[in-house]
Design a protein around this motif. Structure first.
Motif, PDB file in Angstrom:
ATOM      1  N   LYS A  19       0.840  -1.204   0.000  1.00  0.00           N
ATOM      2  CA  LYS A  19       0.000   0.000   0.000  1.00  0.00           C
ATOM      3  C   LYS A  19       0.868   1.244   0.000  1.00  0.00           C
ATOM      4  N   ARG A  20       0.516   2.201  -0.870  1.00  0.00           N
ATOM      5  CA  ARG A  20       1.255   3.443  -0.931  1.00  0.00           C
ATOM      6  C   ARG A  20       0.346   4.625  -0.669  1.00  0.00           C
ATOM      7  N   ARG A  21       0.904   5.656  -0.072  1.00  0.00           N
ATOM      8  CA  ARG A  21       0.182   6.909   0.028  1.00  0.00           C
ATOM      9  C   ARG A  21       0.276   7.623  -1.311  1.00  0.00           C
ATOM     10  N   PRO A  40       8.665   9.536  -2.848  1.00  0.00           N
ATOM     11  CA  PRO A  40       7.718   8.708  -2.104  1.00  0.00           C
ATOM     12  C   PRO A  40       8.125   8.549  -0.643  1.00  0.00           C
ATOM     13  N   ASP A  41       7.176   8.079   0.167  1.00  0.00           N
ATOM     14  CA  ASP A  41       7.467   7.776   1.560  1.00  0.00           C
ATOM     15  C   ASP A  41       8.553   6.695   1.636  1.00  0.00           C
ATOM     16  N   TYR A  42       9.332   6.737   2.712  1.00  0.00           N
ATOM     17  CA  TYR A  42      10.392   5.747   2.948  1.00  0.00           C
ATOM     18  C   TYR A  42      11.389   5.711   1.782  1.00  0.00           C
ATOM     19  N   VAL A  47      15.415   3.167  -2.021  1.00  0.00           N
ATOM     20  CA  VAL A  47      16.658   3.212  -2.789  1.00  0.00           C
ATOM     21  C   VAL A  47      17.570   2.062  -2.371  1.00  0.00           C
ATOM     22  N   PHE A  48      17.662   1.825  -1.059  1.00  0.00           N
ATOM     23  CA  PHE A  48      18.484   0.726  -0.558  1.00  0.00           C
ATOM     24  C   PHE A  48      17.981  -0.613  -1.098  1.00  0.00           C
ATOM     25  N   PHE A 242       7.608  -1.062   5.332  1.00  0.00           N
ATOM     26  CA  PHE A 242       6.530  -0.340   6.009  1.00  0.00           C
ATOM     27  C   PHE A 242       6.533  -0.514   7.514  1.00  0.00           C
ATOM     28  N   GLY A 243       7.269  -1.475   8.030  1.00  0.00           N
ATOM     29  CA  GLY A 243       7.254  -1.722   9.469  1.00  0.00           C
ATOM     30  C   GLY A 243       5.885  -2.219   9.898  1.00  0.00           C
ATOM     31  N   ASN A 244       5.440  -1.770  11.058  1.00  0.00           N
ATOM     32  CA  ASN A 244       4.130  -2.178  11.588  1.00  0.00           C
ATOM     33  C   ASN A 244       3.021  -1.198  11.242  1.00  0.00           C
ATOM     34  N   LYS A 245       3.359  -0.174  10.440  1.00  0.00           N
ATOM     35  CA  LYS A 245       2.347   0.829  10.116  1.00  0.00           C
ATOM     36  C   LYS A 245       1.369   0.276   9.082  1.00  0.00           C
TER      37      LYS A 245
END
Length: 248
Positions: A19-21, A40-42, A47-48, A242-245
């Motif tokens: 999911k993307r914002r 974009p977010d993160y 890139v990594f 995204f982690g836990n978000k």
């Protein structure tokens, strides 16, 4: 505007469950009437993941080559058609570059959302990394035995699936071939793993009809790459990004 801020010239890849914002237009871009999008977010994580993913994918191709159990499905298609129709006319390097260019044009028409920086990095750097990997493997294991070749094959399959998961989830573009099953899956609402299996099998069939006998590594990749990419998406790539978000 700095050059690095303008790399996201295409809209993002829409991979299942990632999911993307929505991106927002910058004021300067609105004034110019252009739809250049903000980072974009993160972005640093993306890139990594893209860098590591493209690098590891090329390393995996090198292990495939030196396992001597066959190539991945797309290479089966590409090498089979080249050997049947073009080997006496042009080198494989020229042919492969032309083939990638044709597929890029097709992707621009039907799968533009899947293209980005990683697409071009993949096109122009993969060959060099494959060559480097081959030199390292040859130096370390000049004459691999059958058990070593089997280990090379396992490394190739797992690393390629993991690497593909990384750079697909990073959403900065995918290879010209990987874009095809993604856009089919998105448009038809079919599970990606089954679409990927279908595309890979089609490549193997074309390669076989062109005279290239697929190895066991080719068949293993054709049947298991799609499911393994989904597995790595769910177990590592998406949680890492995204982690836990939760994203709407």
């Amino acid at each position: 505007m700095a050059m690095w801020k303008r790399i996201a010239i295409f809209t993002p890849v829409d991979v299942n469950a990632a999911k993307r914002r929505p991106y927002r237009l910058g004021i300067a871009d609105k004034l110019r009437g252009r739809e250049t999008m903000k980072l974009p977010d993160y972005f640093q994580k993306r890139v990594f993941m893209t860098t590591i993913g493209v690098f590891l994918c090329a390393v995996a191709v090198g292990f495939f080559k030196y396992s001597q159990f066959g190539v991945d499905p797309f290479q089966c298609f590409a090498q089979g058609v080249w050997g049947r129709f073009f080997s006496e006319k042009v080198s494989y390097g020229i042919y492969y570059t032309a083939l990638s260019g044709i597929m890029l044009l097709i992707d621009l028409l039907i799968a533009r959302n899947c293209l980005g920086v990683a697409t071009f990095v993949n096109m122009f750097l993969t060959g060099y990394i494959v060559d480097f990997t081959g030199k390292v493997i040859t130096a370390l294991v000049p004459s691999p035995s059958l058990p070593v070749r089997i280990v090379f094959l396992l490394i190739a399959v797992l690393v390629m699936c993991f690497a593909s998961s990384l750079y697909m989830t990073s959403n900065l573009g995918v290879s010209v071939y990987d874009a095809i099953p993604i856009v089919i899956s998105d448009n038809r609402k079919w599970p990606f793993k089954f679409v990927r299996i279908g595309c890979d099998l089609l490549c193997v069939i074309i390669g076989l009809l062109s005279g290239l006998l697929p190895g066991i590594g080719t068949l293993i990749t054709a049947f298991f790459m799609g499911p393994l990419i989904v597995f790595f998406n769910q177990r590592f790539s998406e949680p890492f990004l995204f982690g836990n978000k939760k994203h709407a």
